[in-house]
Scaffold this motif. Sequence first.
Motif, PDB file in Angstrom:
ATOM      1  N   MET A  38       0.822  -1.206   0.000  1.00  0.00           N
ATOM      2  CA  MET A  38       0.000   0.000   0.000  1.00  0.00           C
ATOM      3  C   MET A  38       0.860   1.261   0.000  1.00  0.00           C
ATOM      4  SD  MET A  38      -3.348  -0.893   2.352  1.00  0.00           S
ATOM      5  CE  MET A  38      -2.441  -1.459   3.794  1.00  0.00           C
ATOM      6  N   TRP A  57       3.884   1.508  -1.217  1.00  0.00           N
ATOM      7  CA  TRP A  57       4.508   1.609  -2.540  1.00  0.00           C
ATOM      8  C   TRP A  57       3.523   2.172  -3.562  1.00  0.00           C
ATOM      9  CZ3 TRP A  57       3.205  -1.593  -6.872  1.00  0.00           C
ATOM     10  CH2 TRP A  57       4.006  -1.360  -8.004  1.00  0.00           C
ATOM     11  N   ARG A  58       2.290   1.681  -3.581  1.00  0.00           N
ATOM     12  CA  ARG A  58       1.299   2.155  -4.537  1.00  0.00           C
ATOM     13  C   ARG A  58       0.999   3.642  -4.322  1.00  0.00           C
ATOM     14  NH1 ARG A  58      -1.020  -2.136  -7.441  1.00  0.00           N
ATOM     15  NH2 ARG A  58      -2.444  -0.618  -8.390  1.00  0.00           N
ATOM     16  N   LYS A  59       0.972   4.053  -3.078  1.00  0.00           N
ATOM     17  CA  LYS A  59       0.716   5.462  -2.779  1.00  0.00           C
ATOM     18  C   LYS A  59       1.879   6.327  -3.245  1.00  0.00           C
ATOM     19  CE  LYS A  59      -0.690   8.528   0.982  1.00  0.00           C
ATOM     20  NZ  LYS A  59      -1.039   8.622   2.423  1.00  0.00           N
ATOM     21  N   GLY A  95       1.985   6.054  -7.347  1.00  0.00           N
ATOM     22  CA  GLY A  95       0.743   6.350  -8.048  1.00  0.00           C
ATOM     23  C   GLY A  95       0.134   5.100  -8.657  1.00  0.00           C
ATOM     24  N   GLU A  96      -1.187   5.099  -8.795  1.00  0.00           N
ATOM     25  CA  GLU A  96      -1.906   3.918  -9.257  1.00  0.00           C
ATOM     26  C   GLU A  96      -1.516   3.506 -10.678  1.00  0.00           C
ATOM     27  OE1 GLU A  96      -4.117   1.706  -7.741  1.00  0.00           O
ATOM     28  OE2 GLU A  96      -3.270   2.707  -5.990  1.00  0.00           O
ATOM     29  N   GLU A  97      -1.370   4.490 -11.580  1.00  0.00           N
ATOM     30  CA  GLU A  97      -1.058   4.157 -12.972  1.00  0.00           C
ATOM     31  C   GLU A  97       0.294   3.461 -13.091  1.00  0.00           C
ATOM     32  OE1 GLU A  97      -0.552   6.337 -17.348  1.00  0.00           O
ATOM     33  OE2 GLU A  97      -1.474   7.426 -15.678  1.00  0.00           O
ATOM     34  N   GLU A  98       1.305   4.012 -12.431  1.00  0.00           N
ATOM     35  CA  GLU A  98       2.636   3.399 -12.485  1.00  0.00           C
ATOM     36  C   GLU A  98       2.637   2.055 -11.766  1.00  0.00           C
ATOM     37  OE1 GLU A  98       6.829   2.923 -13.116  1.00  0.00           O
ATOM     38  OE2 GLU A  98       5.156   3.894 -14.153  1.00  0.00           O
ATOM     39  N   ALA A  99       1.939   1.971 -10.650  1.00  0.00           N
ATOM     40  CA  ALA A  99       1.870   0.712  -9.904  1.00  0.00           C
ATOM     41  C   ALA A  99       1.248  -0.387 -10.759  1.00  0.00           C
ATOM     42  CB  ALA A  99       1.075   0.900  -8.618  1.00  0.00           C
ATOM     43  N   ASN A 100       0.186  -0.046 -11.498  1.00  0.00           N
ATOM     44  CA  ASN A 100      -0.469  -1.031 -12.358  1.00  0.00           C
ATOM     45  C   ASN A 100       0.451  -1.457 -13.502  1.00  0.00           C
ATOM     46  OD1 ASN A 100      -2.785  -0.983 -10.810  1.00  0.00           O
ATOM     47  ND2 ASN A 100      -3.789   0.573 -12.075  1.00  0.00           N
ATOM     48  N   ARG A 101       1.202  -0.506 -14.051  1.00  0.00           N
ATOM     49  CA  ARG A 101       2.128  -0.829 -15.147  1.00  0.00           C
ATOM     50  C   ARG A 101       3.223  -1.779 -14.673  1.00  0.00           C
ATOM     51  NH1 ARG A 101       6.965   0.334 -17.258  1.00  0.00           N
ATOM     52  NH2 ARG A 101       7.545   1.550 -15.413  1.00  0.00           N
ATOM     53  N   SER A 152       3.174  -3.705 -12.051  1.00  0.00           N
ATOM     54  CA  SER A 152       2.583  -4.983 -11.646  1.00  0.00           C
ATOM     55  C   SER A 152       2.316  -5.875 -12.851  1.00  0.00           C
ATOM     56  CB  SER A 152       1.279  -4.743 -10.876  1.00  0.00           C
ATOM     57  OG  SER A 152       1.528  -4.056  -9.677  1.00  0.00           O
TER      58      SER A 152
END
Length: 218
Positions: free
Chosen positions: A49, A51-53, A56-62, A64
């Motif tokens: 959590m 790390w995602r914060k 950012g969500e977009e980079e975290a999704n990429r 992942s």
Amino acid sequence: MKQFKHQLVELPSLEEVYIDGKRHYKTPEGNVYPSVTTVLSRLSSEELMKWRKRVGEEEANRVSAIAARRGTNLHQVCERYLLNEQAPTRGHMPDVLAMFREIRPIIDRIEEIYAIEAQLYSDEHKFAGRCDVIGDFDGFSSIIDFKTTKNEVDLSMDKVKKYFMQLSAYSMAFEERSGRKIDQGVLIFGSVETTATCIMADLKKYREMFISCLTPAK
């Protein structure tokens, strides 16, 4: 190239089903149990959590998505290698080949193999799942799992503890299904950014931790 010895244990096939988007397995007797990963998804990961914060969500999704692709491909290469296929890396990208070269000396410490991509379930504890490899590692019967990582890992990390809870569940299910004792859990980490790592652990304490997750908190 090493030729692995196979003494495969006969295990039943399970049907994969989804309930509310969560993976479950249907046993030959018709029971439907949540997967080990579904059970463990109830645990929050503070590290994840944060790390995602931070990114950012977009980079975290990429990131992942890339990690998931690499993980799937590395698993495929390792499975081919353990099945004694002649060209296990055929068709894979350089990043996956590099990870496999790093972890291959660790994989070669596996001796007899009892199961590959084994489907397992426990009627006692009512869960099911699929593990990468069951076999002798450094002379001890082991549940073995392949993971990918960007950073160095150690036993103090939340995600590593969660991985060993996962292996402890597989060990309980395998012992219930086969009557064979498991001595340890083995995590083999491949990486394109750091050296390959192998972490071993006694699974006893992780079994209790996993069992405590089987009943969701109210």
